[in-house]
Each structure stands twice: as C-alpha cells, then as structure tokens.
Design a protein around this motif. Structure first.
Motif, short mmCIF file in Angstrom:
data_model
loop_
_atom_site.label_atom_id
_atom_site.label_comp_id
_atom_site.label_asym_id
_atom_site.label_seq_id
_atom_site.Cartn_x
_atom_site.Cartn_y
_atom_site.Cartn_z
N GLY A 42 58.35 -31.41 55.86
CA GLY A 42 59.14 -31.49 57.13
C GLY A 42 60.60 -31.65 57.00
N GLN A 43 60.97 -31.50 55.44
CA GLN A 43 62.29 -31.70 55.27
C GLN A 43 62.78 -30.64 54.33
OE1 GLN A 43 63.26 -35.26 53.13
NE2 GLN A 43 62.79 -36.49 54.82
N HIS A 44 64.03 -30.29 54.24
CA HIS A 44 64.38 -29.29 53.36
C HIS A 44 64.61 -29.53 51.85
CE1 HIS A 44 65.70 -26.65 56.59
NE2 HIS A 44 66.44 -27.48 57.22
N PRO A 45 64.23 -28.91 50.92
CA PRO A 45 64.25 -29.14 49.65
C PRO A 45 65.67 -29.54 49.15
CG PRO A 45 63.94 -26.80 49.87
CD PRO A 45 63.88 -27.28 51.15
N HIS A 46 65.65 -30.83 48.48
CA HIS A 46 66.97 -31.18 47.95
C HIS A 46 66.85 -31.94 46.64
CE1 HIS A 46 65.10 -34.28 50.23
NE2 HIS A 46 65.35 -35.22 49.47
N LEU A 47 68.03 -31.95 46.08
CA LEU A 47 68.31 -32.62 44.61
C LEU A 47 68.91 -33.87 45.00
CD1 LEU A 47 69.37 -29.65 42.28
CD2 LEU A 47 66.98 -30.54 42.56
N LYS A 62 67.88 -25.30 49.67
CA LYS A 62 66.92 -24.48 50.81
C LYS A 62 67.54 -23.03 50.45
CE LYS A 62 66.50 -23.28 55.42
NZ LYS A 62 67.04 -23.49 57.06
N ASN A 63 66.58 -22.05 50.12
CA ASN A 63 66.78 -20.82 50.14
C ASN A 63 67.38 -20.31 48.97
OD1 ASN A 63 65.36 -20.43 52.62
ND2 ASN A 63 67.49 -20.31 53.81
N MET A 64 67.33 -20.96 48.08
CA MET A 64 67.91 -20.86 46.49
C MET A 64 66.96 -20.26 45.51
SD MET A 64 70.62 -23.86 45.84
CE MET A 64 72.24 -24.20 47.11
N THR A 65 67.46 -19.62 44.60
CA THR A 65 66.58 -19.08 43.69
C THR A 65 66.50 -20.17 42.69
OG1 THR A 65 68.47 -18.18 42.32
CG2 THR A 65 67.50 -16.71 43.82
N PRO A 66 65.35 -20.03 41.58
CA PRO A 66 65.22 -20.96 40.57
C PRO A 66 66.48 -21.24 39.55
CG PRO A 66 63.24 -19.73 40.73
CD PRO A 66 64.30 -19.18 41.64
N GLU A 67 67.16 -20.13 39.58
CA GLU A 67 68.38 -20.17 38.67
C GLU A 67 69.44 -20.99 39.29
OE1 GLU A 67 67.04 -17.31 39.47
OE2 GLU A 67 65.90 -16.98 37.46
N ASP A 68 69.58 -20.89 40.78
CA ASP A 68 70.60 -21.74 41.25
C ASP A 68 70.23 -23.05 41.38
OD1 ASP A 68 72.21 -19.20 41.91
OD2 ASP A 68 71.24 -18.86 43.96
N ILE A 69 69.03 -23.34 41.60
CA ILE A 69 68.44 -24.79 41.49
C ILE A 69 68.75 -25.54 40.17
CG2 ILE A 69 66.60 -26.34 42.06
CD1 ILE A 69 65.27 -24.14 43.86
N LEU A 70 68.52 -24.81 39.26
CA LEU A 70 68.91 -25.31 38.08
C LEU A 70 70.35 -25.33 37.66
CD1 LEU A 70 67.72 -25.88 35.08
CD2 LEU A 70 68.12 -23.66 34.36
N TYR A 72 72.64 -26.23 39.97
CA TYR A 72 72.93 -27.40 40.63
C TYR A 72 72.44 -28.75 39.84
CZ TYR A 72 75.20 -24.99 44.60
OH TYR A 72 76.03 -24.48 45.32
N ALA A 73 71.10 -28.67 39.33
CA ALA A 73 70.67 -29.84 38.71
C ALA A 73 71.63 -30.25 37.41
CB ALA A 73 69.26 -29.57 38.16
#
Length: 108
Positions: A42-47, A62-70, A72-73
């Motif tokens: 029920g929540q958007h994914p977040h770091l 939300k709606n990011m590719t794995p490369e974009d998530i990496l 931001y991490a």
C-alpha cells in the motif's frame, strides 16, 4: 543504514529484479552499510537513509529501473546526512559591495 522498502504494485518485477540482482553486489561492495529490505503493502517503494547524526533521507523509487535505483542508493550512501540549507539570496559573494545595492529610490 539504507533501508529499501517495496510494495505490491505492478512494478514489483523491476524492484524484485533489483533486490535479487543488484542488491547483493551493493551489500558486498559496501560492508560498512547495514542494508535492510522490507515489504510494505500500500506504499510506493522508497529508499531510506539513516545517518549517524540522527537525520534521515527518503527517496521515492516508484517507476524506476534497477540502474536508477542503484544510482539513488549510491547517492544516499555518499551523502553526509546534513539538512539542506536554503540560501537567503541568489547572489552569494565573498566581497559584498561597500556602497550597498542599487535601487530606483535613490535621490541625489
């Protein structure tokens, strides 16, 4: 500590792909970090980044590719955790004008 939270939306495949492929290598490359994954429905994914000075930063992935998530991490890892300080003026100089700023109300 970086906490990665995911939910059960339609983008779960991308996030799960990130959590299965990219996250273990990210953990191995950064042994100084404590990486926690948590499933929150029920929540958007977040770091979330928790820093030693007791500050916290949250980035929605939300709606990011794995490369974009990496990316931001990695940015959360590199950040110091200080609060953002808003500048009072757009113009910042080491040597301000002695005469003051010019205005149209000057009378000679």
């Amino acid at each position: 500590m970086i906490m990665i939270c995911a939910d059960g939306c339609s983008m779960i495949d991308r996030r799960m792909a990130f959590m299965e492929s990219e996250l273990p290598t990210f953990k191995e490359k950064n042994p100084q970090l404590e990486v926690v994954t948590e499933l929150i429905r029920g929540q958007h994914p977040h770091l979330k980044g928790f820093y030693k000075n007791k500050n916290e930063r949250v980035v929605c992935v939300k709606n990011m590719t794995p490369e974009d998530i990496l990316l931001y991490a990695t940015r959360l890892r590199n950040a110091l955790g200080r609060k953002v300080v808003k500048l009072r003026t757009r113009h910042v100089t080491k040597h301000p004008s002695v005469q003051g700023t010019w205005t149209t109300d000057v009378k000679f």
